[in-house]
Write a protein that holds these residues in place. Structure first.
Motif, PDB file in Angstrom:
ATOM      1  N   HIS A 203       0.675  -1.086  -0.025  1.00  0.00           N
ATOM      2  CA  HIS A 203       0.368  -0.442   0.170  1.00  0.00           C
ATOM      3  C   HIS A 203       0.240   1.698  -0.069  1.00  0.00           C
ATOM      4  O   HIS A 203       1.860   1.198   1.017  1.00  0.00           O
ATOM      5  CB  HIS A 203      -0.915   0.050   1.415  1.00  0.00           C
ATOM      6  N   VAL A 204       0.889   2.182  -1.133  1.00  0.00           N
ATOM      7  CA  VAL A 204       1.527   3.496  -1.287  1.00  0.00           C
ATOM      8  C   VAL A 204      -0.048   4.669   0.028  1.00  0.00           C
ATOM      9  O   VAL A 204      -1.421   4.489  -0.227  1.00  0.00           O
ATOM     10  CB  VAL A 204       2.014   4.051  -2.018  1.00  0.00           C
ATOM     11  N   SER A 205       0.591   5.698  -0.075  1.00  0.00           N
ATOM     12  CA  SER A 205      -0.231   7.018   0.034  1.00  0.00           C
ATOM     13  C   SER A 205      -1.461   7.163  -0.790  1.00  0.00           C
ATOM     14  O   SER A 205      -0.888   7.216  -1.734  1.00  0.00           O
ATOM     15  CB  SER A 205       0.658   8.031   0.350  1.00  0.00           C
ATOM     16  N   PRO A 206      -2.747   7.616   0.023  1.00  0.00           N
ATOM     17  CA  PRO A 206      -3.634   7.682  -1.074  1.00  0.00           C
ATOM     18  C   PRO A 206      -3.662   9.759  -1.986  1.00  0.00           C
ATOM     19  O   PRO A 206      -2.561  10.264  -1.165  1.00  0.00           O
ATOM     20  CB  PRO A 206      -4.693   7.865   0.060  1.00  0.00           C
ATOM     21  N   CYS A 207      -3.747   9.992  -2.464  1.00  0.00           N
ATOM     22  CA  CYS A 207      -4.039  10.869  -2.891  1.00  0.00           C
ATOM     23  C   CYS A 207      -5.062  11.952  -2.423  1.00  0.00           C
ATOM     24  O   CYS A 207      -6.348  12.293  -2.637  1.00  0.00           O
ATOM     25  CB  CYS A 207      -4.244  11.230  -4.960  1.00  0.00           C
ATOM     26  N   TYR A 208      -4.905  12.807  -1.076  1.00  0.00           N
ATOM     27  CA  TYR A 208      -5.864  13.173  -0.104  1.00  0.00           C
ATOM     28  C   TYR A 208      -4.682  14.002   0.281  1.00  0.00           C
ATOM     29  O   TYR A 208      -4.525  14.777   1.381  1.00  0.00           O
ATOM     30  CB  TYR A 208      -5.599  12.001   1.090  1.00  0.00           C
ATOM     31  N   ALA A 209      -5.099  15.663  -0.235  1.00  0.00           N
ATOM     32  CA  ALA A 209      -4.569  16.474  -0.547  1.00  0.00           C
ATOM     33  C   ALA A 209      -4.981  17.371   0.891  1.00  0.00           C
ATOM     34  O   ALA A 209      -3.980  17.940   1.167  1.00  0.00           O
ATOM     35  CB  ALA A 209      -4.650  17.746  -1.692  1.00  0.00           C
ATOM     36  N   TYR A 210      -5.561  17.634   1.350  1.00  0.00           N
ATOM     37  CA  TYR A 210      -6.736  17.645   2.922  1.00  0.00           C
ATOM     38  C   TYR A 210      -5.805  18.017   3.337  1.00  0.00           C
ATOM     39  O   TYR A 210      -5.283  18.418   4.244  1.00  0.00           O
ATOM     40  CB  TYR A 210      -8.205  17.515   3.026  1.00  0.00           C
ATOM     41  N   ARG A 211      -5.604  16.404   3.616  1.00  0.00           N
ATOM     42  CA  ARG A 211      -4.955  15.722   4.843  1.00  0.00           C
ATOM     43  C   ARG A 211      -3.262  15.486   4.640  1.00  0.00           C
ATOM     44  O   ARG A 211      -1.892  15.775   4.654  1.00  0.00           O
ATOM     45  CB  ARG A 211      -4.463  14.184   5.516  1.00  0.00           C
ATOM     46  N   GLY A 212      -2.770  15.119   2.912  1.00  0.00           N
ATOM     47  CA  GLY A 212      -1.535  14.876   2.265  1.00  0.00           C
ATOM     48  C   GLY A 212      -0.491  15.845   1.651  1.00  0.00           C
ATOM     49  O   GLY A 212       0.531  15.119   1.508  1.00  0.00           O
ATOM     50  N   MET A 213      -0.999  16.724   1.298  1.00  0.00           N
ATOM     51  CA  MET A 213      -0.102  17.861   0.788  1.00  0.00           C
ATOM     52  C   MET A 213       0.077  18.851   1.924  1.00  0.00           C
ATOM     53  O   MET A 213      -0.614  19.305   2.554  1.00  0.00           O
ATOM     54  CB  MET A 213      -1.326  18.083  -0.111  1.00  0.00           C
ATOM     55  N   ALA A 214       1.338  18.815   1.384  1.00  0.00           N
ATOM     56  CA  ALA A 214       2.167  19.819   3.125  1.00  0.00           C
ATOM     57  C   ALA A 214       2.175  21.474   1.806  1.00  0.00           C
ATOM     58  O   ALA A 214       1.911  21.802   1.376  1.00  0.00           O
ATOM     59  CB  ALA A 214       4.051  19.307   2.504  1.00  0.00           C
ATOM     60  N   PRO A 215       1.917  22.474   3.602  1.00  0.00           N
ATOM     61  CA  PRO A 215       1.891  23.486   3.129  1.00  0.00           C
ATOM     62  C   PRO A 215       2.808  24.725   1.652  1.00  0.00           C
ATOM     63  O   PRO A 215       1.972  25.030   1.003  1.00  0.00           O
ATOM     64  CB  PRO A 215       2.049  24.385   4.331  1.00  0.00           C
ATOM     65  N   ASP A 216       3.870  23.871   2.120  1.00  0.00           N
ATOM     66  CA  ASP A 216       4.928  24.623   0.651  1.00  0.00           C
ATOM     67  C   ASP A 216       5.119  23.434  -0.285  1.00  0.00           C
ATOM     68  O   ASP A 216       5.764  24.481  -1.482  1.00  0.00           O
ATOM     69  CB  ASP A 216       6.248  24.648   1.014  1.00  0.00           C
TER      70      ASP A 216
END
Length: 447
Positions: A168-181
């Motif tokens: 299993h790899v990371s989901p594409c879950y921008a709300y929690r997965g995308m870093a602020p920068d």
């Protein structure tokens, strides 16, 4: 509330200490229990009832097929409804998905796709390819193969010893997965690198397929892929000769706007699974759409897919599926979804855009989710011990609203969300009613 439950039940229910009310009727987007209480179905059950609960055209098609031929086993016969439905679906599908394996639901469709991926590589002389890669916080069904591919830890945990090995790899879950920068392009590149490295670590010669939902449904609450994500995953798969399976069991068949959700991202998978809205609740029905190169490899090799289910290609179910397509395409219901989705999103924004416990409103078309948080600024989830999702469901039902709350949004244990997937027949006033009843519900449940 007047109880409408049977005095004693011999049904093995989902929850043995909390028996459900008895549904006795349907009226468009409404369900009616034995006490006459009406419930506005804002989730289509589990994103199933795309046409509501008493569509005359679909019911008529089922009755007509029952008069002709209820069932014929596919080990002996095909049927005209199955041939017609497969022809229509393949004609509407992304290019190359020319063949359709018809089953009875989403888990069966995913199991079929996983087995087809494995058999394809056997047929073309690459027997070492056996590994599946999926994503954390995805859901692909409850049969053992589909459950193994799913990434929800809570659902998997009791059956872990029975499950095949899946990475299993990371989901594409921008709300929690995308870093602020990060911007979306950098986020996509990071996720693509992760998949690429996972394939390399496993050994490309051992990997058969990568499976993902274009819009994650039950487990995470209508989380759409960010722009460019699915194309990047397609490129990584192609680089290593890995098949791409897209699971549209919940998000497909018009739920997000187009008939197939992957059209948003202009990506063609090798295998695509659909169910739920395909039968729209009128019959159990699912399908695996198969790229011609997979079909042709098996046809030119063993000639036999070593798999099967008793009720696959069921004539009455296929007749229902054909009638559902009539309503979606010929009667214009599919064309209504984008506009209705925008209306519902505006209503949700009106009620919840500034709500201190609603951290995110997301989704596509009539497939929308709200993530509930204890602190909007920090995105801190509620303590799981509070049972927020369960309380939302119970309170919403008391308010005459059916929605689809779930817990474990973040990691299978922490986080709560509400999934909305109303029928495509909703009026603007019905959508307003969803917003109002959900507002009343959350006002009662959230601290």
């Amino acid at each position: 509330m007047t109880l409408a439950r049977p005095a004693a039940s011999h049904v093995f229910h989902r929850h043995l200490r909390n028996l459900p009310e008895t549904a006795v009727g349907g009226d468009g987007p409404w369900l009616i229990d034995a006490a006459g209480r009406r419930y506005l179905d804002a989730s289509g059950g589990a994103a199933v009832s795309a046409l509501g609960h008493n569509d005359a055209h679909v019911i008529g098609a089922i009755k007509a097929q029952l008069d002709r031929l209820p069932f014929a086993h596919t080990g002996f016969f095909t049927s005209q409804p199955a041939e017609d439905l497969a022809r229509r679906l393949s004609g509407l599908a992304p290019p190359g998905l020319d063949h359709v394996y018809l089953v009875s639901g989403g888990s069966e469709a995913v199991e079929s796709a996983l087995k087809l991926a494995r058999q394809y590589f056997l047929e073309i002389g690459q027997p070492a390819r056996r590994r599946i890669i999926a994503r954390r916080q995805s859901y692909h069904g409850n049969t053992l193969g589909a459950l193994a591919a799913g990434g929800n830890l809570w659902r998997r945990a009791p059956f872990e010893p029975l499950l095949m090995e899946v990475s299993h790899v990371s989901p594409c879950y921008a709300y929690r997965g995308m870093a602020p920068d990060e911007d979306e392009a950098a986020y996509v590149a990071r996720l693509a690198d992760e998949l690429d490295q996972t394939i390399r670590d496993l050994g490309p010669e051992s990997v058969a397929a990568f499976i993902a939902e274009p819009v994650v449904g039950a487990t995470a609450g209508a989380v759409p892929a960010v722009a460019g994500y699915l194309k990047a995953m397609r490129q990584v798969c192609d680089r290593h000769g890995v098949l791409l399976i897209l699971d549209e069991v919940m998000c497909g068949m018009g739920r997000t706007g187009p008939l197939f959700a992957c059209a948003h991202d202009d990506v063609v998978p090798d295998l695509l699974t659909v169910a739920k809205a395909l039968g729209a609740g009128y019959q159990p029905l699912g399908a695996t759409l198969v790229h011609r190169r997979i079909h042709d490899a098996i046809e030119g090799g063993s000639g036999f897919f070593q798999h099967g289910h008793t009720y696959m290609g069921h004539p009455t179910a296929c007749a229902a599926g054909g009638a559902v397509l009539d309503r979606l395409l010929d009667d214009g219901l599919l064309a209504r979804v984008p506009g209705m989705g925008r209306t519902l999103r505006r209503i949700l924004d009106h009620h919840f855009a500034d709500h201190p416990q609603v951290g995110d409103i997301r989704g596509r078309g009539l497939f929308l989710g709200l993530e509930l948080v204890a602190d909007r600024k920090t995105k801190q989830p509620f303590d799981p011990a509070l049972g927020i999702a369960a309380k939302v469901k119970k309170t919403a039902l008391a308010n005459g609203l059916i929605c689809y709350p779930m817990s474990g949004t973040i990691d299978g244990q922490r986080g709560d969300h509400i999934l909305l997937a109303p029928p495509f027949i909703m009026t603007d006033s019905d959508l307003e009613e969803i917003g109002q009843r959900l507002h009343t519900t959350l006002a009662s449940v959230l601290p």
